[in-house]
Design an enzyme around this catalytic site. Structure first.
Site, short mmCIF file in Angstrom:
data_model
loop_
_atom_site.label_atom_id
_atom_site.label_comp_id
_atom_site.label_asym_id
_atom_site.label_seq_id
_atom_site.Cartn_x
_atom_site.Cartn_y
_atom_site.Cartn_z
N MET A 46 0.77 -1.22 0.06
CA MET A 46 0.00 -0.02 -0.05
C MET A 46 0.91 1.15 0.08
O MET A 46 1.86 1.33 0.93
CB MET A 46 -0.86 0.08 1.13
CG MET A 46 -1.76 1.32 1.33
SD MET A 46 -2.82 1.07 2.90
CE MET A 46 -1.67 1.99 3.97
N ASP A 48 0.30 5.66 -1.50
CA ASP A 48 -0.57 6.88 -1.06
C ASP A 48 -2.14 6.61 -0.76
O ASP A 48 -2.77 5.82 -1.35
CB ASP A 48 -0.92 7.52 -2.34
CG ASP A 48 0.49 8.05 -2.98
OD1 ASP A 48 1.59 7.52 -2.45
OD2 ASP A 48 0.76 8.47 -4.14
N ARG A 172 0.70 14.16 -12.80
CA ARG A 172 -0.35 12.96 -12.11
C ARG A 172 -0.99 13.47 -10.91
O ARG A 172 -0.76 14.67 -10.49
CB ARG A 172 0.57 11.78 -11.84
CG ARG A 172 1.65 11.75 -10.95
CD ARG A 172 2.47 10.71 -10.88
NE ARG A 172 3.69 10.89 -10.12
CZ ARG A 172 5.08 11.06 -10.56
NH1 ARG A 172 4.98 11.14 -12.20
NH2 ARG A 172 5.90 11.18 -9.87
#
Ligand code: FRU
Length: 497
Positions: A46, A48, A172
């Site tokens: 995992m 952000d 992004r």
């Protein structure tokens, strides 16, 4: 070949595979570093927090996720929800790489970071499709859901298929919010060695008009700003821009306080500072809840770190949720949400404890791996030059994590040099004592983390530590003279899993 039936079926097939990987892997995890009351993946990797939103009575937290392995791979969006920001329920994986704009390439690929909005009851995710080496490499995409669980990628994806410049270093992590009847999107961008937060505006979430940079680095704030978040906080047109700047080590997170003009989409900077002074705080994102609170959660790891939990079949924690407010002088304050008090179990208090110079004092009943401590040192008439607390101490005293305050230097430290596995290093933050000479520390210890709050929200310091499970000792110390603990509260915190 986007939003037709076969494409959606293919997406669902990838999601089923992801869930099977969880089921197979989660029972095999080594518990040594598993967090007790922080959000973490059931298994796998995992990073952000993504798509943070308060939606129809629940807090939703999506996250960058590789369900198959505890290392960065093709990114999915994991998904969890909570009624109280404390207890999290894992939901099916929301997004899997499945289309030519978010799948393929021999390196990085996938559904990269982004945000969520409530579009008239339709939960809508806006994310970056990333395919290493493709031109363009990063595009902005949309996926929607009627039930808040199953997401459909939109036929018109990518909704922003091109960055403003051909030559750029990153495009992004769209964060979208509504103001008036328009949608605003801030995107992380880098060009010519300068990080930027660029803006788009839309009436319908599908067609977007480029508005230029809200703010960019003047040359000292990094060459790419990952995961920008821009939101009103404080009076009038006061806003805060949060960024995760690349390549200005050791700084990994910044906020900029200032004002934002919706007509021009320009951000006027007043001042910038760190949000959190620890090593393990990255890519924070915020949501606005039904009570008008601005809540922030960050990834409680950092790129490039040793990350010992990865060898145990999982990687990554989220910080505790923190409420953000603005001090009168424009300082961003962050405090753990009050709901965390529901985790409190057995309670030990002490007051007026004298600590002799060079001694380490244990207090009956204060020890453990999962606890909250509220410590007030009286430094109004300081004798000691340093005070602090050692946590996760081994019986032989060789292993511990030290939190200390230098009275003369007016600095707060978390020292991981003797913390066990993982990276060492000392984090530090400037901290002036308030006029009454009290040093108030709030400490949240979990099995492999230490979050420290001080200065009534002015200082936050988040670090991962990797001690042995049995190292649970705690002692208080003074150096350069005696010191006094005015009051201490310690609570054992229960597990949310
Ligand atoms: C930040 C980040 C984002 C990107 C994501 C990929 O940690 O690099 O910029 O979208 O992670 O997982």
């Amino acid at each position: 070949m986007n939003n037709n039936v076969s494409s959606q079926e293919q997406h669902q097939a990838f999601i089923s595979q992801a869930e099977e990987a969880w089921r197979n892997n989660s029972s095999k995890l080594n518990p040594q570093y598993r967090l007790q009351y922080h959000m973490m993946p059931p298994a796998g990797w995992m990073n952000d927090p993504n798509g943070m939103i308060y939606f129809e009575g629940h807090y939703h937290l999506f996250y960058q996720h590789d369900p198959f392995q505890a290392k960065q791979g093709p990114m999915h969006w994991g998904h969890a929800k909570s009624k109280d920001l404390v207890h999290w329920e894992h939901l099916p994986v929301a997004l899997a790489p499945s289309e030519d704009y978010d799948k393929g390439g021999d390196g990085g690929q996938g559904c990269w970071s982004g945000s969520a909005v409530d579009n008239n009851g339709e939960l809508t995710l806006i994310y970056t499709g990333h395919v290493d080496g493709k031109t363009p490499e990063e595009v902005q995409c949309l996926a929607t859901s009627k039930d808040g669980v199953t997401f459909h990628k939109h036929a018109a994806n990518p909704v922003i298929g091109d960055s403003p410049d051909v030559e750029r270093f990153g495009f992004r992590d769209p964060k979208v919010w509504k103001n008036g009847d328009s949608w605003y999107m801030v995107v992380g961008y880098g060009k010519d060695g300068r990080g930027k937060a660029i803006m788009y505006v839309s009436k319908d979430l599908y067609s977007w008009e480029y508005k230029g940079a809200a703010l960019e680095s003047e040359g000292t704030m990094g060459d790419m700003w990952e995961c920008p978040d821009l939101f009103p906080l404080g009076a009038g047109d006061q806003h805060v821009l949060i960024i995760s700047p690349m390549n200005i080590a050791p700084i990994k997170n910044l906020y900029v306080a200032g004002s934002f003009d919706y007509a021009s989409c320009r951000f006027e900077q007043q001042h910038a500072a760190q949000i959190d002074y620890g090593f393990d705080f990255y890519a924070p994102q915020t949501l606005l809840d039904d009570r008008g609170r601005r809540i922030m959660i960050a990834w409680m790891n950092i790129w490039g770190a040793t990350m010992p939990e990865a060898a145990h079949g999982w990687l990554g924690g989220m910080t505790l949720p923190r409420e953000l407010t603005m001090a009168e002088d424009g300082t961003l304050l962050s405090q753990p949400v009050p709901e965390l008090a529901t985790l409190r179990g057995s309670h030990v208090t002490a007051s007026d404890v004298t600590i002799a110079d060079q001694s380490y004092v244990a207090i009956d009943g204060v020890q453990g791996e999962s606890l909250e401590m509220d410590i007030v040192f009286d430094l109004s008439n300081p004798v000691a030059s340093e005070v602090g607390v050692r946590v996760r101490c081994s019986e032989d005293g060789a292993s511990f994590t030290e939190i200390r305050y230098s009275v003369r230097g007016q600095k707060l430290y978390t020292d991981r040099q003797w913390s066990g596995a993982g990276d060492g290093g000392i984090s530090e933050a400037p901290l002036q004592l308030v006029a009454d000479g009290r040093l108030h520390l709030r400490l949240f210890l979990d099995r492999s983390s230490v979050e420290l709050f001080a200065g009534e929200g002015r200082i936050a310091m988040t670090n991962r530590i990797y001690p042995k499970l049995q190292d649970t000792g705690i002692s208080f110390f003074a150096r350069g003279g005696d010191a006094r603990i005015e009051s201490l509260d310690a609570w054992e915190l229960s597990s949310i899993w």
